[in-house]
Design a protein around this motif. Structure first.
Motif, PDB file in Angstrom:
ATOM      1  N   GLU A  95      -9.900  -1.417   1.290  1.00 17.90           N
ATOM      2  CA  GLU A  95      -9.937  -2.524   0.326  1.00 17.90           C
ATOM      3  C   GLU A  95      -9.230  -3.749   0.886  1.00 17.90           C
ATOM      4  O   GLU A  95      -9.697  -4.876   0.738  1.00 17.90           O
ATOM      5  CB  GLU A  95      -9.285  -2.097  -0.991  1.00 17.90           C
ATOM      6  CG  GLU A  95     -10.132  -1.191  -1.847  1.00 17.90           C
ATOM      7  CD  GLU A  95     -11.419  -1.867  -2.298  1.00 17.90           C
ATOM      8  OE1 GLU A  95     -11.340  -2.963  -2.900  1.00 17.90           O
ATOM      9  OE2 GLU A  95     -12.507  -1.318  -2.032  1.00 17.90           O
TER      10      GLU A  95
ATOM     11  N   ASP B  94      -2.846   5.659   2.846  1.00 21.08           N
ATOM     12  CA  ASP B  94      -4.151   6.026   2.301  1.00 21.08           C
ATOM     13  C   ASP B  94      -5.235   5.112   2.878  1.00 21.08           C
ATOM     14  O   ASP B  94      -5.175   3.897   2.706  1.00 21.08           O
ATOM     15  CB  ASP B  94      -4.104   5.902   0.780  1.00 21.08           C
ATOM     16  CG  ASP B  94      -5.403   6.319   0.098  1.00 21.08           C
ATOM     17  OD1 ASP B  94      -6.358   6.710   0.804  1.00 21.08           O
ATOM     18  OD2 ASP B  94      -5.461   6.241  -1.141  1.00 21.08           O
TER      19      ASP B  94
ATOM     20  N   LEU C 115      -1.818  -1.701  -8.283  1.00 20.58           N
ATOM     21  CA  LEU C 115      -2.318  -3.038  -7.986  1.00 20.58           C
ATOM     22  C   LEU C 115      -2.614  -3.831  -9.251  1.00 20.58           C
ATOM     23  O   LEU C 115      -2.534  -5.061  -9.245  1.00 20.58           O
ATOM     24  CB  LEU C 115      -3.575  -2.959  -7.113  1.00 20.58           C
ATOM     25  CG  LEU C 115      -3.391  -2.363  -5.716  1.00 20.58           C
ATOM     26  CD1 LEU C 115      -4.666  -2.518  -4.904  1.00 20.58           C
ATOM     27  CD2 LEU C 115      -2.221  -3.008  -4.979  1.00 20.58           C
TER      28      LEU C 115
ATOM     29  N   TYR D  66      -6.831   2.420   0.562  1.00 21.42           N
ATOM     30  CA  TYR D  66      -6.145   1.136   0.368  1.00 21.42           C
ATOM     31  C   TYR D  66      -6.483   0.176   1.499  1.00 21.42           C
ATOM     32  O   TYR D  66      -6.802  -0.995   1.263  1.00 21.42           O
ATOM     33  CB  TYR D  66      -4.630   1.329   0.288  1.00 21.42           C
ATOM     34  CG  TYR D  66      -3.900   0.002   0.225  1.00 21.42           C
ATOM     35  CD1 TYR D  66      -3.774  -0.680  -0.969  1.00 21.42           C
ATOM     36  CD2 TYR D  66      -3.390  -0.593   1.386  1.00 21.42           C
ATOM     37  CE1 TYR D  66      -3.146  -1.922  -1.023  1.00 21.42           C
ATOM     38  CE2 TYR D  66      -2.764  -1.834   1.338  1.00 21.42           C
ATOM     39  CZ  TYR D  66      -2.643  -2.487   0.139  1.00 21.42           C
ATOM     40  OH  TYR D  66      -2.033  -3.724   0.082  1.00 21.42           O
TER      41      TYR D  66
ATOM     42  N   GLY E  38       0.810  -1.212   0.000  1.00 21.16           N
ATOM     43  CA  GLY E  38       0.000   0.000   0.000  1.00 21.16           C
ATOM     44  C   GLY E  38       0.845   1.264   0.000  1.00 21.16           C
ATOM     45  O   GLY E  38       0.521   2.246  -0.680  1.00 21.16           O
TER      46      GLY E  38
ATOM     47  N   ARG F  28      -2.457  -7.318  -7.612  1.00 25.39           N
ATOM     48  CA  ARG F  28      -3.706  -7.520  -6.864  1.00 25.39           C
ATOM     49  C   ARG F  28      -4.010  -9.004  -6.699  1.00 25.39           C
ATOM     50  O   ARG F  28      -4.473  -9.442  -5.627  1.00 25.39           O
ATOM     51  CB  ARG F  28      -4.863  -6.825  -7.572  1.00 25.39           C
ATOM     52  CG  ARG F  28      -6.151  -6.792  -6.760  1.00 25.39           C
ATOM     53  CD  ARG F  28      -7.334  -6.298  -7.591  1.00 25.39           C
ATOM     54  NE  ARG F  28      -7.064  -5.042  -8.251  1.00 25.39           N
ATOM     55  CZ  ARG F  28      -7.254  -3.845  -7.699  1.00 25.39           C
ATOM     56  NH1 ARG F  28      -7.702  -3.757  -6.459  1.00 25.39           N
ATOM     57  NH2 ARG F  28      -6.994  -2.739  -8.376  1.00 25.39           N
TER      58      ARG F  28
ATOM     59  N   VAL G 140       2.197   1.717  -3.500  1.00 23.63           N
ATOM     60  CA  VAL G 140       1.139   2.234  -4.381  1.00 23.63           C
ATOM     61  C   VAL G 140       0.946   3.722  -4.132  1.00 23.63           C
ATOM     62  O   VAL G 140       0.829   4.522  -5.074  1.00 23.63           O
ATOM     63  CB  VAL G 140      -0.177   1.459  -4.146  1.00 23.63           C
ATOM     64  CG1 VAL G 140      -1.347   2.141  -4.856  1.00 23.63           C
ATOM     65  CG2 VAL G 140      -0.048   0.012  -4.624  1.00 23.63           C
ATOM     66  N   GLN G 141       0.915   4.110  -2.878  1.00 20.25           N
ATOM     67  CA  GLN G 141       0.717   5.503  -2.503  1.00 20.25           C
ATOM     68  C   GLN G 141       1.806   6.409  -3.088  1.00 20.25           C
ATOM     69  O   GLN G 141       1.544   7.555  -3.469  1.00 20.25           O
ATOM     70  CB  GLN G 141       0.716   5.592  -0.976  1.00 20.25           C
ATOM     71  CG  GLN G 141       0.516   6.951  -0.375  1.00 20.25           C
ATOM     72  CD  GLN G 141       0.337   6.856   1.130  1.00 20.25           C
ATOM     73  OE1 GLN G 141      -0.751   6.596   1.620  1.00 20.25           O
ATOM     74  NE2 GLN G 141       1.402   7.029   1.882  1.00 20.25           N
TER      75      GLN G 141
END
Length: 317
Positions: free
Chosen positions: A243, A237, A85, A240, A75, A111, A78-79
């Motif tokens: 999810e 975030d 993902l 994230y 995460g 993902r 990704v941020q």
């Protein structure tokens, strides 16, 4: 701001803390010959109950709780825009010729790995298996394996999903997952000089190998409870995490569901990090509660943790 500074939270000594539900839980586990090392039960950022078999908190192997921490690392990457993902796994392995690899591997994404959905034919080897002593390049082993199932459609608990996530973050960030997460996560939570075992090639194990004390596990739980916020700083975030914490399988799901290296609890609302031999970080947002357990027993006893510890604690006045 949902949480004040961790330093402002009072930690009762183990002797001071109320022991009601925890004491009953420990007594029942002793009757079943289940060894519990530590328990902490938090509500509203306050340690209400605790138990310690050892004289002080010490870092113990968190086993697959490591996977949930790996999810946090993904995460963060990704941020920061290091990966997405939906990136294909092979994006990070340009040295491989896709034509020489399984067709489903070409469609596999980050993902899919996070969901335990790589589509492998079996669990492959990992930490306690004899093949681990013979295979040196675990990434190559994974990439040259068979993937007969469509990625992301079938839950198969496979340690290589999280190991490969660790390696992908490393390839994207230019340093190991542990080193990437240290200034961004571990240092922020006061988890100094983190201990994370590596594979024979020196990559953070990802699937397991992280050592944590019960206090450190509780801090991770509080970080999750507060949607990635720590000491007033939004480290991750919340989108994230939301999810990551919810079931990703509308069909073919494991019991109660599975997110991005997090398990859904029996109430189908809360979630947990779950490690072998009884390592748990149980997060119950609705009750603003975090319950952490460190044990050392081969019996699978999360049902006992839920029914004999978590539920009584949540129902307590």
């Amino acid at each position: 701001k949902r949480m004040g500074a961790w330093a402002d939270i009072r930690f009762p000594t183990y002797q001071e803390a109320a022991m009601n539900c925890t004491e009953e839980f420990i007594a029942k586990m002793k009757q079943k010959d289940i060894v519990i090392n530590f328990v902490q039960a938090w509500r509203n950022d306050t340690l209400e109950e605790s138990y310690a078999r050892l004289d002080k908190p010490t870092r113990l192997h968190a086993y697959s709780v490591s996977k949930s921490v790996t999810s946090i690392g993904v995460g963060l990457a990704v941020q920061e825009g290091l990966l997405r993902l939906d990136d294909p796994v092979l994006r990070f392995y340009p040295e491989y010729d896709p034509a020489e690899l399984a067709p489903n591997l070409r469609r596999m994404t980050v993902r899919d790995l996070l969901k335990m959905g790589c589509g492998s034919k079996d669990k492959m080897f990992f930490w306690n298996d004899a093949q681990r002593l013979q295979c040196r390049d675990w990434q190559d082993y994974f990439l040259r394996n068979e993937f007969p199932y469509e990625p992301g459609t079938r839950f198969e608990y496979n340690n290589f999903n999280s190991y490969m996530c660790s390696c992908i973050v490393e390839r994207a960030a230019g340093c190991t997952l542990k080193d990437y997460m240290t200034p961004r996560f571990f240092d922020k939570l006061g988890i100094g000089n983190p201990d994370w075992l590596t594979c024979p090639m020196g990559h953070s194990a990802g699937a397991n190998g992280l050592f944590l004390s019960i206090d450190e596990m509780s801090r991770i739980g509080q970080f999750l409870l507060h949607d990635g916020c720590w000491n007033g700083e939004q480290l991750l975030d919340p989108a994230y995490l939301h999810e990551a914490e919810k079931n990703q399988y509308p069909v073919n799901a494991p019991k109660h569901g599975y997110g991005y290296f997090f398990w859904t609890n029996p109430d189908d609302e809360s979630y947990r990090a779950d490690g072998m031999y009884g390592q748990y970080i149980v997060v119950v947002p609705k009750s603003k509660a975090v319950i952490t357990v460190q044990a050392l027993d081969s019996k699978k006893f999360f049902d006992d943790v839920w029914s004999e510890l978590v539920v009584p604690f949540l129902n307590k006045g």
